[in-house]
Design a protein around this motif. Structure first.
Motif, PDB file in Angstrom:
ATOM      1  N   GLU A 188     -49.856  -1.335 -83.276  1.00 44.70           N
ATOM      2  CA  GLU A 188     -49.993   0.115 -83.386  1.00 44.70           C
ATOM      3  C   GLU A 188     -48.799   0.756 -84.085  1.00 44.70           C
ATOM      4  OE1 GLU A 188     -51.106   2.097 -79.782  1.00 44.70           O
ATOM      5  OE2 GLU A 188     -52.201   0.352 -79.038  1.00 44.70           O
ATOM      6  N   GLY A 189     -47.857  -0.055 -84.523  1.00 46.26           N
ATOM      7  CA  GLY A 189     -46.705   0.471 -85.235  1.00 46.26           C
ATOM      8  C   GLY A 189     -45.546   0.886 -84.367  1.00 46.26           C
ATOM      9  N   ARG A 190     -45.610   0.662 -83.072  1.00 46.97           N
ATOM     10  CA  ARG A 190     -44.523   1.028 -82.173  1.00 46.97           C
ATOM     11  C   ARG A 190     -43.417  -0.029 -82.213  1.00 46.97           C
ATOM     12  NH1 ARG A 190     -48.203   1.899 -76.912  1.00 46.97           N
ATOM     13  NH2 ARG A 190     -48.945  -0.125 -77.733  1.00 46.97           N
ATOM     14  N   VAL A 191     -42.177   0.411 -82.066  1.00 49.92           N
ATOM     15  CA  VAL A 191     -41.025  -0.495 -82.114  1.00 49.92           C
ATOM     16  C   VAL A 191     -40.957  -1.307 -80.825  1.00 49.92           C
ATOM     17  CG1 VAL A 191     -38.515  -0.628 -82.245  1.00 49.92           C
ATOM     18  CG2 VAL A 191     -39.754   1.026 -83.652  1.00 49.92           C
ATOM     19  N   ILE A 192     -40.763  -2.615 -80.976  1.00 46.66           N
ATOM     20  CA  ILE A 192     -40.661  -3.515 -79.825  1.00 46.66           C
ATOM     21  C   ILE A 192     -39.189  -3.655 -79.438  1.00 46.66           C
ATOM     22  CG2 ILE A 192     -41.140  -5.833 -78.954  1.00 46.66           C
ATOM     23  CD1 ILE A 192     -43.315  -6.048 -81.123  1.00 46.66           C
ATOM     24  N   VAL A 193     -38.882  -3.430 -78.173  1.00 48.55           N
ATOM     25  CA  VAL A 193     -37.504  -3.544 -77.702  1.00 48.55           C
ATOM     26  C   VAL A 193     -37.344  -4.777 -76.827  1.00 48.55           C
ATOM     27  CG1 VAL A 193     -37.147  -1.047 -77.787  1.00 48.55           C
ATOM     28  CG2 VAL A 193     -37.904  -2.111 -75.655  1.00 48.55           C
ATOM     29  N   ASP A 194     -36.098  -5.209 -76.734  1.00 44.60           N
ATOM     30  CA  ASP A 194     -35.749  -6.312 -75.841  1.00 44.60           C
ATOM     31  C   ASP A 194     -35.734  -5.768 -74.405  1.00 44.60           C
ATOM     32  OD1 ASP A 194     -34.206  -8.121 -74.224  1.00 44.60           O
ATOM     33  OD2 ASP A 194     -33.497  -9.054 -76.074  1.00 44.60           O
ATOM     34  N   LYS A 195     -36.525  -6.372 -73.550  1.00 40.15           N
ATOM     35  CA  LYS A 195     -36.666  -5.857 -72.189  1.00 40.15           C
ATOM     36  C   LYS A 195     -35.351  -5.892 -71.421  1.00 40.15           C
ATOM     37  CE  LYS A 195     -39.610  -6.326 -68.086  1.00 40.15           C
ATOM     38  NZ  LYS A 195     -40.706  -7.092 -67.448  1.00 40.15           N
ATOM     39  N   ILE A 223     -36.803   1.743 -69.750  1.00 39.46           N
ATOM     40  CA  ILE A 223     -35.767   0.761 -70.107  1.00 39.46           C
ATOM     41  C   ILE A 223     -34.855   1.385 -71.160  1.00 39.46           C
ATOM     42  CG2 ILE A 223     -35.280  -1.519 -71.046  1.00 39.46           C
ATOM     43  CD1 ILE A 223     -38.006  -2.410 -70.072  1.00 39.46           C
ATOM     44  N   LYS A 224     -33.628   1.668 -70.742  1.00 43.55           N
ATOM     45  CA  LYS A 224     -32.678   2.302 -71.643  1.00 43.55           C
ATOM     46  C   LYS A 224     -31.850   1.264 -72.398  1.00 43.55           C
ATOM     47  CE  LYS A 224     -32.149   6.542 -68.959  1.00 43.55           C
ATOM     48  NZ  LYS A 224     -31.173   7.473 -68.318  1.00 43.55           N
ATOM     49  N   THR A 225     -31.292   1.687 -73.502  1.00 42.51           N
ATOM     50  CA  THR A 225     -30.400   0.807 -74.254  1.00 42.51           C
ATOM     51  C   THR A 225     -29.181   0.487 -73.403  1.00 42.51           C
ATOM     52  OG1 THR A 225     -29.333   2.743 -75.237  1.00 42.51           O
ATOM     53  CG2 THR A 225     -31.123   1.733 -76.486  1.00 42.51           C
ATOM     54  N   ALA A 226     -28.642  -0.700 -73.596  1.00 42.16           N
ATOM     55  CA  ALA A 226     -27.485  -1.112 -72.803  1.00 42.16           C
ATOM     56  C   ALA A 226     -26.277  -0.225 -73.058  1.00 42.16           C
ATOM     57  CB  ALA A 226     -27.147  -2.573 -73.121  1.00 42.16           C
ATOM     58  N   ASP A 227     -26.221   0.370 -74.229  1.00 42.03           N
ATOM     59  CA  ASP A 227     -25.087   1.233 -74.579  1.00 42.03           C
ATOM     60  C   ASP A 227     -25.623   2.346 -75.477  1.00 42.03           C
ATOM     61  OD1 ASP A 227     -21.967   1.528 -74.712  1.00 42.03           O
ATOM     62  OD2 ASP A 227     -22.677   1.746 -76.776  1.00 42.03           O
TER      63      ASP A 227
END
Length: 1021
Positions: free
Chosen positions: A815-822, A914-918
């Motif tokens: 669907e074009g959404r960005v995949i993040v590292d869990k 799920i937020k970015t680590a920094d």
């Protein structure tokens, strides 16, 4: 072959001359039908020939013509007229005012041949002197921007001597030249002449939009042609004209930047010498900025943002342009002499340029023999910083008041020893100590000899020369940095002296015949062209200076680095064109050109290509159209031709040997064979072009429209392919690949209001390109063309628009959404680079308007482009330094990446928590900045290119004196307003790091976009 053709031409001339008709003198007066006043400068030509003159200040003219001849009278703002001579010796006419009439407009075509606009079977447009100079431009190319459909002109950069890219109807070659040919007074010259021509010397520019219109120029005209005609004198006493334009230039806007965080690597640590802004939040406390000096002094400042410092860094630029010209003539002689001086100061402090030039055009008739010459000389002296000052400025945190460090000679905190940054020197110091001074001379001239054997047969010889001599000295100061903290290695200093020379010698022999037989008017052109180009450069560089401040190559340690190159290219051609005019309603033109060029092998260097065009004037074929409808003129045209595109430099068919450092061993000189296989079987890129269109004029020429569809296909692209190292080479050039271009052009002009006191003109032009790579070499899907490694690269991709930009990109779900590292919340990068979009605007729209009330005229011009993208290295830099606005939008805290998902058990789950680590340095510098798709932005823009307000002093004000004939004063502004795409908060997407094909990447070495405001005065004596 050449000698045989010349013999045939001379034999034909002798045979035809036996039966010529005797010319005689015809004279008369041309006046305005509305008020009876004489019209000066009316073009009077003999139809079907290149013979012509102009009316003098009293509207009088004299011309030599036969009984069977037809005179054409044309003047800007009036309907042209044709009159058959018969037995009359005096022909006086009154022209009817009609600015948009096109029935009998005379245009300049290939090789300076004048034709009726109605007879041309292709699209062309003439831009007159008024339209060119309305914005009081210094560069001719900028005077043409957005005025002609199909013509795209990009200003590559700002500065005191900016370059431009001039392209007609898109790209035909992947790696070769795609810019239009420039022809000045009949002689083809390099595109660099645009920086040397004085726009005020130009009579008009006729734009031949495609290869069909420029067929007689062969491979040189495959990209279309700009036919530049300079001013000539006319009959009458000397007319002296003086004009001055004084303007100011200022930075229009800078990237949007954050003002919350200052020096440092992370939110917990303030670093006084850090150039990046990843440090703690501003709190207003007093901090030490930079090192402690040897005497113990420290620079203490409030730890808070100082607004406007980067804007104030840029200077207020100025341009003072003075022009004076004198022109005149009599029945047999005409002359035009002009002098220009332009003094430019840029917005980069201390950058400047002085351009001075002169022109002298003259002609004289000796019975049937006419001689003329055009001479132009320009000298300019750009003196600019050789450092990337803009890049340096954007490495200054917002709490540092950079403008306080201008006096680096006396301020201890501004010197290389005391400047705050551990990685950069003071930009003011760079401006003074790292510079490039260029001296450039351009000579362009031609001599033309013409003999009229009869009124229908003439021969012309033209010899033209273009010479460019340029030399520059570039130096970087020798400097040792303080050891107060870890700085870069001391700079040993360097100096480079370079000299470049280019010379082009061009000669033409043209035989032209035009004869009427009953309902048919037949024309024939035979010609020979020979051109030789010479180029040479010599360069010497010292990379380690002994004495600081002495910029001489002999002031060095070690050996100098030297370079030298010389090349010569020769091209010759024979061409013929036949024209058939049936009762001024059907025009057929066929042409044939045989060309030979030295850069190809003997087996492939000669080629032949034909062309044909047809023009049908429906209003002449069916007079009832004009009688029973509001249509005054209706024309349909179609054309097609084959042309070559020779995109090879001299000597590229022979594998060169290169100097191998340390080869065979030690410091002994040795040479090694180059890594590119020179293919001796290379052929030109052949281009087949077709176009069709219509022109219609209505309501007594108050409404005009034109539409054109053009298609070109370029086969046999000269492209590089990778080869096995087992061959001894890593790549080779081959003929492969196809590029197509579909172009739609539309023009609409009208005069909604026209009364004695009021006149309102509007114009709209539209262009849409579909430029595509349809094929490449066997199994090859893409070719890299240029750019910046690990960031953005321009490609030619099979099946895609050309050119296309590719970058590193995010990995996305279907669907074009960005995949993040869990586990980290960081976006995952895709394993391959991604095509982000085309970089050449496919849709272009230009709008111009002019509103006159009595002697006051307000004019404006808009330029809109959309459908493309660009890569901003400026945005990349701002994220590197932490100055970017986006890097502070989450207060440098962890955040949920917008519109992201994570993968779980083979499915993609929307990420809501799920937020970015920094959210600071580690994310924006290490993660975000490494994914280059973040810096590909929508390149859409709308610009108010020009606005002018001019007032012509009433004649009654000047009636009681005999010195001043006319006077005009005015205000002018350029780039007054720019509307960008919402996501582009950085710079002008029109800029590019190159004027070649790899457009679409803006550089950190450029200056900010600017606005220009000016005042002008023009006086005629």
């Amino acid at each position: 072959m050449k000698q045989k053709l010349l013999s045939v031409i001379l034999l034909c001339t002798m045979l035809i001359g036996v039966v010529y008709a005797q010319n005689r003198q015809v004279s008369g007066k041309v006046t305005s039908e509305a008020d009876g006043r004489p019209l000066s400068g009316v073009s009077v030509t003999v139809v079907g020939t290149s013979s012509g003159t102009q009316t003098d200040g009293n509207g009088d003219y004299t011309i030599s013509v036969s009984n069977e001849g037809t005179l054409s009278f044309s003047y800007v703002g009036y309907t042209s007229q044709r009159v058959k001579v018969g037995t009359r010796s005096n022909i006086s006419i009154a022209l009817v005012a009609s600015e948009n009439a096109i029935e009998e407009v005379i245009v300049t075509t290939a090789y300076g041949i004048k034709r009726s606009a109605a007879s041309t079977g292709y699209s062309n447009q003439t831009v007159d002197a008024k339209a060119l100079t309305e914005g009081k431009v210094v560069n001719l190319a900028t005077g043409l921007q957005s005025k002609v459909p199909g013509l795209q002109i990009n200003l590559i950069n700002n500065g005191v001597n900016p370059s431009t890219r001039v392209v007609l109807r898109g790209n035909r070659s992947l790696l070769g030249n795609n810019q239009a040919l420039i022809v000045v007074d009949g002689v083809p010259v390099p595109n660099s002449v645009l920086n040397a021509l004085n726009p005020n010397d130009i009579e008009d520019v006729n734009v031949l939009k495609g290869a069909n219109a420029a067929a007689l120029y062969g491979s040189e005209g495959v990209n279309g042609v700009l036919i530049v005609t300079t001013k000539k004198g006319s009959k009458g006493g000397p007319v002296i004209n003086f004009s001055n334009t004084s303007s100011l230039e200022s930075a229009a806007y800078l990237p949007k930047m954050q003002e919350q965080f200052g020096n440092g690597y992370d939110l917990d640590t303030y670093v006084p010498y850090e150039n990046t802004s990843w440090g703690p939040k501003y709190d207003g406390s007093t901090v030490v900025v930079g090192p402690t000096l040897a005497d113990g002094s420290e620079w203490k400042l409030p730890y808070s943002a100082v607004s406007g410092e980067k804007e104030k860094f840029w200077a207020l630029g100025s341009t003072i342009q003075n022009d004076i010209s004198v022109s005149g003539g009599d029945d047999v002689t005409s002359y035009y002499a002009a002098f220009q001086d332009v003094n430019i100061k840029g917005i980069t402090p201390k950058d400047k340029n002085r351009r001075t030039g002169g022109r002298f055009n003259a002609s004289r008739k000796f019975g049937n023999f006419t001689t003329s010459f055009n001479l132009n000389y320009t000298y300019q002296n750009p003196d600019v910083t050789s450092s990337s000052v803009y890049n340096n400025l954007l490495n200054v945190p917002q709490n540092v008041p950079i403008t306080q460090l201008k006096d680096w000679q006396n301020n201890p905190f501004a010197t290389p020893d005391g400047y705050f940054s551990g990685y950069y020197v003071n930009p003011y110091w760079e401006i003074d100590n790292n510079r490039r001074n260029t001296r450039e001379e351009v000579f362009n001239g031609n001599l033309e000899l013409k003999y009229d054997f009869t009124d229908w047969l003439s021969a012309t010889y033209r010899l033209g020369n273009y010479a460019l001599n340029s030399n520059y000295k570039q130096y970087y100061a020798k400097v040792a940095y303080t050891k107060a903290y870890d700085r870069p290695t001391d700079n040993p200093g360097s100096v480079t002296d370079r000299s470049d020379n280019f010379n082009r010698l061009n000669s033409d022999i043209i035989l032209q015949a035009q004869r009427k037989f009953g309902d048919f008017d037949l024309g024939l052109i035979l010609g020979v062209n020979v051109r030789t180009d010479y180029s040479k450069f010599v360069s010497n560089t010292a990379n380690a200076l002994v004495v600081p401040g002495l910029y001489n190559v002999s002031n060095r340690l070690g050996e100098a680095t030297v370079g030298s190159d010389y090349s010569r290219k020769k091209q010759s051609a024979r061409f013929a064109q036949a024209d058939v005019n049936y009762r001024d309603m059907l025009y057929l033109t066929v042409n044939l050109r045989h060309e030979s060029i030295s850069v190809l092998s003997p087996d492939n260097r000669s080629y032949l290509y034909p062309g044909a065009s047809l023009s049908f004037i429906a209003t002449e074929a069916f007079p009832t159209i004009k009688e029973s409808s509001p249509i005054n003129f209706l024309k349909f045209y179609v054309s097609g031709n084959k042309t070559a595109n020779v995109n090879l430099s001299p000597y590229n068919l022979t594998t060169a040997y290169e100097l191998g450092p340390g080869f065979p061993f030690g410091n002994l000189p040795g040479f090694t064979v180059g890594n590119t296989f020179a293919n001796p079987n290379l052929k030109p890129e052949f281009v087949n072009s077709y176009e069709a269109g219509f022109q219609i004029s209505m309501l007594n020429d108050r409404l005009y429209a034109e539409g054109t569809y053009a298609y070109s296909i370029s086969d046999g692209q000269i492209i590089p392919i990778s080869t096995s190292f087992a061959t001894g080479y890593d790549r080779a050039f081959v003929n492969a690949g196809t590029v197509t271009n579909n172009t739609i052009e539309a023009t609409l002009r009208g005069t909604p209001v026209r009364t004695e006191d009021w006149k309102w003109d509007i114009g709209l032009n539209y262009t849409h390109y579909d430029n595509k790579v349809t094929d490449l070499y066997q199994g090859l899907n893409e070719i890299p063309l240029g750019g910046f490694a690990n960031s953005a690269y321009i490609y030619a991709i099979k099946g895609e628009a050309y050119p296309m930009i590719k970058t590193t990109a995010y990995k996305r779900d279907p669907e074009g959404r960005v995949i993040v590292d869990k586990s980290t919340g960081y976006p995952i990068r895709a394993s391959e680079m991604k095509a982000m979009g085309q970089t050449n605007a496919p849709t272009n729209l230009g709008f111009n308007t002019s509103l006159r009330y009595k002697n006051l005229t307000l004019a404006a011009q808009l330029d809109y482009r959309t459908g493309h993208v660009f890569y901003s290295r400026l945005a990349n830099l701002n994220n590197f330094t932490g100055l970017s606005w986006e890097s502070a939008q989450y207060d440098r805290q962890p955040f949920v990446f917008p519109n992201s998902v994570y993968e779980e058990n083979g499915t993609f789950v929307p990420n809501t928590d799920i937020k970015t680590a920094d959210g600071g340095f580690d994310y924006w510098y290490s993660q975000h900045n490494a994914t280059q798709e973040n810096y590909v932005k929508d390149a859409t823009f709308l610009k108010l290119r020009e606005v002018s307000l001019n007032y012509n002093l009433p004649a009654s004000w000047l009636a009681n004196q005999k010195v001043i004939k006319r006077a005009n004063i005015g205000l002018v502004a350029r780039n007054l307003f720019t509307k960008l795409a919402k996501e582009n908060i950085y710079t002008d997407p029109e800029f590019s790091f190159t004027d070649g094909n790899t457009v679409g990447i803006t550089d950190v070495n450029q200056t900010p976009p600017t606005r220009i405001y000016g005042f002008n005065i023009n006086i005629t004596f």
